[in-house]
Scaffold this active site. Structure first.
Site, PDB file in Angstrom:
ATOM      1  N   ASP A 185       0.694  -1.061   0.073  1.00 32.11           N
ATOM      2  CA  ASP A 185      -0.057  -0.284   0.074  1.00 32.11           C
ATOM      3  C   ASP A 185       1.078   0.541  -0.311  1.00 32.11           C
ATOM      4  OD1 ASP A 185      -1.489   2.451   0.955  1.00 32.11           O
ATOM      5  OD2 ASP A 185      -2.659   1.412   2.076  1.00 32.11           O
ATOM      6  N   HIS A 186       1.020   1.751  -0.743  1.00 33.44           N
ATOM      7  CA  HIS A 186       2.624   2.993  -1.472  1.00 33.44           C
ATOM      8  C   HIS A 186       1.826   4.244  -0.024  1.00 33.44           C
ATOM      9  CE1 HIS A 186      -0.483   5.173  -4.214  1.00 33.44           C
ATOM     10  NE2 HIS A 186       0.450   6.499  -3.854  1.00 33.44           N
ATOM     11  N   HIS A 248      -5.706   3.064   1.504  1.00 31.88           N
ATOM     12  CA  HIS A 248      -4.760   3.997   1.625  1.00 31.88           C
ATOM     13  C   HIS A 248      -5.623   4.532   2.962  1.00 31.88           C
ATOM     14  CE1 HIS A 248      -3.539   3.091  -2.277  1.00 31.88           C
ATOM     15  NE2 HIS A 248      -3.485   3.819  -3.021  1.00 31.88           N
TER      16      HIS A 248
HETATM   17  C1  BG6 Z   1      -3.950   5.053  -5.986  1.00 35.33           C
HETATM   18  C2  BG6 Z   1      -5.223   5.235  -6.772  1.00 35.33           C
HETATM   19  O1  BG6 Z   1      -3.602   3.940  -5.539  1.00 35.33           O
HETATM   20  O2  BG6 Z   1      -3.041   6.128  -5.201  1.00 35.33           O
HETATM   21  C3  BG6 Z   1      -5.306   6.109  -7.490  1.00 35.33           C
HETATM   22  O3  BG6 Z   1      -5.070   3.672  -7.081  1.00 35.33           O
HETATM   23  C4  BG6 Z   1      -4.576   7.926  -6.425  1.00 35.33           C
HETATM   24  O4  BG6 Z   1      -6.343   6.189  -8.021  1.00 35.33           O
HETATM   25  C5  BG6 Z   1      -3.082   7.537  -6.300  1.00 35.33           C
HETATM   26  O5  BG6 Z   1      -4.609   8.982  -7.753  1.00 35.33           O
HETATM   27  C6  BG6 Z   1      -3.448   8.175  -5.364  1.00 35.33           C
HETATM   28  O6  BG6 Z   1      -1.827   8.673  -4.924  1.00 35.33           O
HETATM   29  P1  BG6 Z   1      -1.064   9.450  -4.481  1.00 35.33           P
HETATM   30  O7  BG6 Z   1       0.185   9.104  -3.823  1.00 35.33           O
HETATM   31  O8  BG6 Z   1      -1.293  10.654  -5.719  1.00 35.33           O
HETATM   32  O9  BG6 Z   1      -2.032  10.623  -2.756  1.00 35.33           O
END
Ligand code: BG6
Length: 504
Positions: A185-186, A248
């Site tokens: 989960d980034h 997230h």
């Molecule tokens: C991803 C989603 O996990 O996270 C995307 O699939 C979203 O839809 C993105 O745009 C948002 O990530 P960040 O790091 O730009 O907030």
């Protein structure tokens, strides 16, 4: 990130290596790790994809991706050359039951050049259905048998609901042991998300007031200005709840609400997070309309630039009922948080790109100031700014300068970019390096993923059973549907205008 222990020789195999995630995130992250000297001396990246692509064309595509998406573009040809030397491309059709021979032969060649068996990291940046094919292939080839050395990194979406996530977990656990599986989960790799743990548990100042006695409510906002871009096909089947909330937002909620861990052990931290998910009060079908709001953007303008409506996006049905906005009121049924609402919201095509957590404190128990003094009184609050302008703002009340006693709000601000000169690594840099090292702390365990699905699945099912009557219901460039404001208003609360965007 520390370089203290030398890393073992590693080959990283990216399934979906020709895809968007690889180009935008994974390869730029690996390039930055190389620039900072974090990669092991023996390191190879093998991109696996179905299409046959000429090596030169592929390198050109990667370079374009790095120049566009990396925090540092290519600035030194010799370093770029070193990066491309780690690189190879293999074409495999996972649907073919005899696939994999090219890959296994290639792995053998790499390792025989090194004169040693390396750690192997298989990164599944492919849709869930193909994941199973890739996992089966790895098992058939016998290239993922060493539990200590071979790991599988699994990208989201991890299932579509509780039962499909359980099935996927069951399937993977029939082939690999849990410590081999790294569910990514980034958001957990973002510096500011990790800082929630540091802020809460490395300071004795805040933790004593971090509970129901002092906290009135909590707001978590993850707002985006982008629409669905080229991902209409995926997104129209997913929606905001699956795409952002299940992973997230709930992970951020866990960090804000968890009990103090007794050690930095990966399982200890993950246990404490699962406790939060298990304590979230299940949402009953009859109350969903009061605690859950969905929305979909129509055409509008985002920061002055005209934007089309969701139903007009590429690969999206023109009668789509997929939500591009979701907001919730959750309650955590435990000793610490009983009675404290946690409001979560996320959406696409909103007014600004901003992610933050706001802890809003209760009023002092006794207000003895004259009523004129407290006219502009505001509660204390701590705003953890995840992005942009990463930092923390603590709002306090002070005496305004002057001959009369009037209170006014002032912010004590911490900004990463002012306090620390070094630029922060991207989330994927941290996570990939952790996976290479074999540290699973920031990855999701099977029970964590399932508990998160358990929270959202009743809402998903209720929403799917009754299609929304009023979609699209918010203009692109706004803060989402009015129903989300009403949800808070019923409790006497309102969404905070994200910091930096406040009225003076
Ligand atoms: C991803 C989603 O996990 O996270 C995307 O699939 C979203 O839809 C993105 O745009 C948002 O990530 P960040 O790091 O730009 O907030």
């Amino acid at each position: 990130m520390s370089k203290s222990t030398p890393l073992e020789a590693t080959v990283m195999v990216i399934f979906g290596g020709g895809g968007d995630l690889s180009r935008r995130k994974l390869l730029p992250a690996l390039y930055n790790l190389l620039l900072d000297g974090y990669l092991p001396e023996h390191f190879a990246i093998v991109a696996v994809a179905r299409k046959k692509i000429d090596h030169k064309d592929f390198l050109a595509r990667i370079r374009e991706g790095v120049d566009q998406f990396s925090r540092r573009p290519v600035f030194d040809e010799a370093l770029w050359e070193r990066f491309t030397e780690t690189f190879s491309y293999v074409s495999e059709d996972l649907a073919d039951p005899a696939s994999g021979t090219v890959l296994s032969e290639h792995l053998r060649e790499i390792e025989s050049k090194w004169g040693r068996r390396g750690n192997r990291l298989y990164y599944l940046a492919i849709p869930p259905a193909t994941m199973e094919l890739a996992a089966k292939m790895l098992q058939r080839l016998g290239v993922c048998r060493d539990c200590g050395r071979d790991r599988l990194v699994v990208e989201k979406p991890f299932g579509r609901d509780l039962s499909s996530a359980r099935e996927l977990n069951l399937f993977l656990s029939s082939m690999f042991v849990e410590p081999q599986i790294y569910r990514i989960d980034h958001y957990l790799g973002k510096e500011t998300v990790q800082n929630i743990l540091a802020f809460r548990f490395a300071n004795s100042l805040f933790e004593p007031v971090w509970d129901r006695r002092y906290v009135d409510h909590v707001q978590i906002t993850v707002a985006e200005t982008v629409g669905v871009e080229e991902r209409g096909e995926y997104y129209d089947r997913a929606g905001s709840l699956r795409d952002m909330v299940q992973n997230h937002l709930l992970q951020i909620l866990c960090l804000v609400a968890m009990e103090p861990p007794i050690s930095f052990d990966a399982d200890e931290i993950r246990n404490k997070k699962v406790d939060v998910l298990r304590a979230i009060r299940p949402v009953r079908t009859e109350e969903i309309h009061r605690v859950a709001v969905r929305g979909q953007y129509r055409k509008g303008a985002v920061q002055g630039i005209p934007a089309i409506g969701y139903r007009q996006e590429h690969n999206v049905s023109d009668v789509s009922t997929t939500e591009t906005y979701a907001a919730f009121t959750f309650h955590i049924d435990n000793w610490r948080w009983q009675g404290v609402p946690f409001y979560l919201r996320t959406g696409k095509r909103l007014q600004s790109k901003v992610s933050e957590v706001s802890i809003i404190f209760r009023s002092p128990p006794h207000q003895f100031f004259p009523s004129a003094a407290v006219e502009s009184w505001q509660p204390n609050r701590i705003v953890i700014r995840i992005q942009p302008e990463e930092g923390i703002d603590t709002r306090i009340q002070v005496k305004q300068p002057g001959t009369r006693l009037l209170l006014g709000a002032a912010d004590m601000q911490f900004r990463y970019r002012e306090a620390f000169k070094a630029s922060a690594p991207e989330a994927y840099e941290t996570l990939l390096l952790d996976a290479i090292r074999g540290d699973a702390t920031l990855f999701m365990r099977a029970d964590q993923v399932e508990s998160a699905w358990q929270v959202v699945t009743p809402i998903l099912e209720a929403w799917e059973a009754v299609p929304p009557a009023d979609f699209p219901d918010y203009p692109a460039g706004s803060w989402g549907p009015e129903a989300a404001d009403m949800m808070l208003a019923r409790n006497g609360h309102s969404w905070l205008q994200p910091t930096g965007l406040e009225e003076p």
